[in-house]
Design a protein around this motif. Structure first.
Motif, PDB file in Angstrom:
ATOM      1  N   CYS A 142      -6.144   0.448   5.228  1.00  0.00           N
ATOM      2  CA  CYS A 142      -6.325  -0.934   5.379  1.00  0.00           C
ATOM      3  C   CYS A 142      -5.762  -1.120   6.811  1.00  0.00           C
TER       4      CYS A 142
ATOM      5  N   CYS B  50       0.810  -1.052   0.068  1.00  0.00           N
ATOM      6  CA  CYS B  50      -0.009   0.042  -0.045  1.00  0.00           C
ATOM      7  C   CYS B  50       0.800   1.365   0.074  1.00  0.00           C
TER       8      CYS B  50
ATOM      9  N   CYS C 170      -2.078  -1.324   7.277  1.00  0.00           N
ATOM     10  CA  CYS C 170      -1.252   0.045   7.337  1.00  0.00           C
ATOM     11  C   CYS C 170      -1.491   0.698   8.704  1.00  0.00           C
TER      12      CYS C 170
ATOM     13  N   GLU D  32       0.748   3.804   1.785  1.00  0.00           N
ATOM     14  CA  GLU D  32       0.908   4.334   3.197  1.00  0.00           C
ATOM     15  C   GLU D  32       2.371   3.687   3.664  1.00  0.00           C
ATOM     16  N   ARG D  33       2.363   2.313   3.556  1.00  0.00           N
ATOM     17  CA  ARG D  33       3.343   1.721   4.082  1.00  0.00           C
ATOM     18  C   ARG D  33       4.796   1.879   3.120  1.00  0.00           C
TER      19      ARG D  33
HETATM   20 ZN   LIG Z   1      -2.705  -0.640   3.525  1.00  0.00          ZN
END
Ligand SMILES: [Zn+2]
Length: 141
Positions: free
Chosen positions: A88, A57, A91, A59-60
């Protein structure tokens, strides 16, 4: 610190990062921008893989980019999708590790939808201190 001025810049940076998303399978591009205590901004986009479980993702990606540059104190995270989507669970857990109180800005292509926090997104989270407590209870140093 997140304020009325830099929040828009953070969202803009997340929207720009979204343009780099590699999403041939979901067609759901996500961009993230992470403001560190030092004032730097690290961006990320989601990167998919034909082996779907390897997808990462936005964010990560942003958080790992920051950590890999020696930054572990975070002030705010902005996430941009076309539906002001929320991070999610995976994350959220990664955010708890570094910044359990961090503001999280959820935006779509027209602007900010919601400003929430990691605490609100993942209440009663499993935190690093829980491992220390478990070791203490077990009598380990
Ligand atoms: Zn995520």
């Amino acid at each position: 610190m997140l304020d009325g001025e830099n929040v828009y810049d953070l969202v803009k940076r997340a929207a720009a990062a979204r343009q780099q998303a590699y999403v041939p399978y979901s067609a759901f591009p996500v961009g993230a921008a992470l403001l560190t205590r030092s004032g730097k901004i690290y961006t990320g986009c989601n990167v998919e893989n034909a082996s779907f479980g390897l997808t990462v993702c936005a964010e990560r990606v942003a958080i790992w980019k920051a950590v890999s540059e020696g930054e572990t104190e975070f002030e705010a995270l902005a996430v941009v999708t076309n539906i002001a989507g929320s991070p999610c669970g995976a994350c959220r857990q990664v955010m708890v590790e570094f910044a359990p109180d961090m503001p999280v800005v959820l935006a779509d292509l027209s602007g900010i939808d919601t400003i929430t926090s990691v605490d609100n997104l993942l209440p009663h989270a499993f935190r690093p201190e829980h491992l220390q407590e478990a070791a203490r209870v077990a009598g380990q140093p």
